[in-house]
Design a protein around this motif. Structure first.
Motif, PDB file in Angstrom:
ATOM      1  N   LEU A  15       0.829  -1.203   0.000  1.00 37.09           N
ATOM      2  CA  LEU A  15       0.000   0.000   0.000  1.00 37.09           C
ATOM      3  C   LEU A  15       0.866   1.257   0.000  1.00 37.09           C
ATOM      4  O   LEU A  15       0.593   2.219  -0.728  1.00 37.09           O
ATOM      5  N   MET A  16       1.915   1.254   0.809  1.00 41.24           N
ATOM      6  CA  MET A  16       2.807   2.412   0.850  1.00 41.24           C
ATOM      7  C   MET A  16       3.464   2.641  -0.507  1.00 41.24           C
ATOM      8  O   MET A  16       3.626   3.784  -0.951  1.00 41.24           O
ATOM      9  N   ALA A  17       3.840   1.566  -1.177  1.00 39.57           N
ATOM     10  CA  ALA A  17       4.520   1.684  -2.464  1.00 39.57           C
ATOM     11  C   ALA A  17       3.577   2.092  -3.589  1.00 39.57           C
ATOM     12  O   ALA A  17       3.893   2.958  -4.404  1.00 39.57           O
ATOM     13  N   ARG A  18       2.404   1.458  -3.636  1.00 42.46           N
ATOM     14  CA  ARG A  18       1.495   1.647  -4.771  1.00 42.46           C
ATOM     15  C   ARG A  18       0.524   2.806  -4.572  1.00 42.46           C
ATOM     16  O   ARG A  18       0.043   3.381  -5.543  1.00 42.46           O
ATOM     17  N   THR A 181       8.571  -5.696  -8.449  1.00 45.20           N
ATOM     18  CA  THR A 181       7.964  -5.115  -9.653  1.00 45.20           C
ATOM     19  C   THR A 181       6.458  -4.908  -9.507  1.00 45.20           C
ATOM     20  O   THR A 181       5.909  -3.915  -9.993  1.00 45.20           O
ATOM     21  N   SER A 182       5.779  -5.821  -8.808  1.00 42.38           N
ATOM     22  CA  SER A 182       4.332  -5.707  -8.684  1.00 42.38           C
ATOM     23  C   SER A 182       3.911  -4.582  -7.746  1.00 42.38           C
ATOM     24  O   SER A 182       2.717  -4.265  -7.648  1.00 42.38           O
ATOM     25  N   TRP A 183       4.862  -3.958  -7.057  1.00 43.23           N
ATOM     26  CA  TRP A 183       4.555  -2.843  -6.167  1.00 43.23           C
ATOM     27  C   TRP A 183       4.735  -1.491  -6.859  1.00 43.23           C
ATOM     28  O   TRP A 183       4.733  -0.448  -6.210  1.00 43.23           O
ATOM     29  N   SER A 184       4.870  -1.468  -8.165  1.00 41.38           N
ATOM     30  CA  SER A 184       5.000  -0.205  -8.878  1.00 41.38           C
ATOM     31  C   SER A 184       3.622   0.431  -9.065  1.00 41.38           C
ATOM     32  O   SER A 184       2.582  -0.186  -8.783  1.00 41.38           O
ATOM     33  N   ILE A 185       3.594   1.683  -9.541  1.00 38.90           N
ATOM     34  CA  ILE A 185       2.339   2.386  -9.828  1.00 38.90           C
ATOM     35  C   ILE A 185       1.889   1.956 -11.221  1.00 38.90           C
ATOM     36  O   ILE A 185       2.534   2.283 -12.221  1.00 38.90           O
ATOM     37  N   THR A 186       0.798   1.218 -11.303  1.00 32.65           N
ATOM     38  CA  THR A 186       0.344   0.660 -12.575  1.00 32.65           C
ATOM     39  C   THR A 186      -0.993   1.257 -12.990  1.00 32.65           C
ATOM     40  O   THR A 186      -1.932   0.553 -13.333  1.00 32.65           O
ATOM     41  N   ARG A 187      -1.074   2.594 -12.929  1.00 28.23           N
ATOM     42  CA  ARG A 187      -2.255   3.318 -13.387  1.00 28.23           C
ATOM     43  C   ARG A 187      -1.807   4.689 -13.861  1.00 28.23           C
ATOM     44  O   ARG A 187      -0.894   5.288 -13.298  1.00 28.23           O
ATOM     45  N   ASN A 188      -2.438   5.183 -14.900  1.00 23.31           N
ATOM     46  CA  ASN A 188      -2.071   6.482 -15.454  1.00 23.31           C
ATOM     47  C   ASN A 188      -2.668   7.617 -14.639  1.00 23.31           C
ATOM     48  O   ASN A 188      -3.644   7.447 -13.911  1.00 23.31           O
ATOM     49  N   GLY A 189      -2.058   8.794 -14.782  1.00 24.36           N
ATOM     50  CA  GLY A 189      -2.564   9.982 -14.116  1.00 24.36           C
ATOM     51  C   GLY A 189      -1.834  10.268 -12.824  1.00 24.36           C
ATOM     52  O   GLY A 189      -0.699   9.835 -12.608  1.00 24.36           O
TER      53      GLY A 189
END
Length: 267
Positions: A15-18, A181-189
Motif C-alpha cells: 500500500l505504501m509503495a502503490r 515489480t508488482s509494487w510499482s504504480i500501474t495506473r495512469n494519471g
C-alpha cells in the motif's frame, strides 16, 4: 470513504509503495441527482464485495442509504444488521489532476490515525530498515505525488512507474517499490507513493528524485512523467511537514533508457 486500514487485500508495505499510505480509500455510493439536487429513484449503486458495482436495494434512513462494511477489504453490503450509525457528509470534492490522497493532505489529522493503526496492529518493523520491504516507521518515508502516462495507455498495468531517491553524499538509490515489480504504480494519471529512507532523513538530505520505468510484464511501452506535486515527511507527531518539491517537466522512460532524474536539489 477513508478507512484507517484494511485487514485483507493489499498488504501494508505494498500500500505504501502503490498508493502512498496504509489507509484504505474506496468509493462507496453513487447516485444521479436531478436539476434540483434530488436523488433520481433507482439510480443508486454501491461498491459491493469483490469490488462489484451493484444496484442499491437496501433501506434508507433520513433519505440516506444504509450501507455496512462487510468484507476484510472494506467493500460494502446494502443489508445492515448493526445499530451504529455514521452519517458522513459528502462536502468535499477532489480537484482535477490530484490524487485521491489529496483528501488526506487537506485533512492532515488522518495521517496520525494511519500511524496509530499500524502501531496498534504491530506492523512496524523495529528497528526501521529501508533495505527491507517490511513496513518501517511511517515517519521515515518521503511522501510523493506524481503524474505519469504509459504509452500505449492500455499497457499501464503492464509497465508501471516507481520512484527512486538518492541522498547527498551517496550514490545509493532507495526505491518506492523496494525492487518488487508488482509494487510499482500501474495506473495512469496522478498517483501517490512513498520511498522509505534511513531514520532521521530530512528534506535537506535529499539530493535527487528519479523516475524508474518498472515493467511487471515487458511490452515495450514507454512511461512519461510530467509532475511531482508534493513531497513531504511526517513530523514527530505524524502530521505532514512542509512540501519541498513542486516540479513540472517531461521525462520519457523507455526500455533502453529506463530511468531519469526528475528533480535535483538546487535546481
Amino acid at each position: 470513504m477513508i478507512w484507517s486500514n484494511e485487514d485483507g487485500g493489499t498488504n501494508s508495505p505494498a500500500l505504501m509503495a502503490r498508493w502512498g499510505r496504509t489507509t484504505d480509500i474506496e468509493w462507496a455510493y453513487r447516485v444521479e441527482v436531478d436539476a434540483e439536487g434530488k436523488p433520481v429513484p433507482g439510480t443508486g449503486v454501491y461498491q459491493a464485495p469483490n469490488h462489484q458495482t451493484l444496484n442499491f436495494a437496501g433501506a434508507y434512513e433520513n433519505s440516506r442509504p444504509l450501507l455496512e462494511t462487510c468484507t476484510s477489504n472494506n467493500n460494502l453490503c446494502d443489508k445492515v444488521d448493526d445499530p451504529m450509525r455514521f452519517s458522513l457528509a459528502p462536502i468535499e470534492s477532489l480537484p482535477a489532476g490530484r490524487t485521491r490522497e489529496h483528501i488526506m493532505d487537506t485533512n492532515p489529522w488522518l495521517y496520525p490515525i494511519m500511524g496509530q493503526e499500524m502501531t496498534r496492529e504491530g506492523q512496524i518493523e523495529s528497528p526501521s530498515d529501508p533495505d527491507t520491504p517490511d513496513l518501517g516507521d511511517q515517519r521515515t518515508y518521503l511522501y510523493l505525488a506524481v503524474s505519469h502516462t504509459t504509452s500505449p495507455s492500455d499497457q499501464a498495468g503492464d509497465v508501471g512507474l516507481s520512484i527512486g531517491v538518492r541522498l547527498k553524499g551517496s550514490d545509493k538509490l532507495y526505491t518506492s517499490n523496494h525492487d518488487v515489480t508488482s509494487w510499482s504504480i500501474t495506473r495512469n494519471g496522478a498517483a501517490a507513493t512513498t520511498v522509505e529512507l534511513p531514520v532521521g532523513t530530512k528534506p535537506s538530505d535529499v539530493a535527487e528524485v528519479v523516475g524508474l520505468r518498472t515493467p511487471v510484464q515487458e511490452t515495450g511501452a514507454s512511461v512519461t512523467v510530467t509532475r511531482i506535486t508534493r513531497a513531504f515527511f511526517l513530523q514527530q507527531d505524524y502530521l505532514p511537514g512542509t512540501s519541498f518539491i513542486d516540479w513540472t517537466g517531461e521525462r520519457t522512460l523507455t526500455q533502453s533508457a529506463p530511468q531519469a532524474a526528475l528533480w535535483t536539489a538546487g535546481n
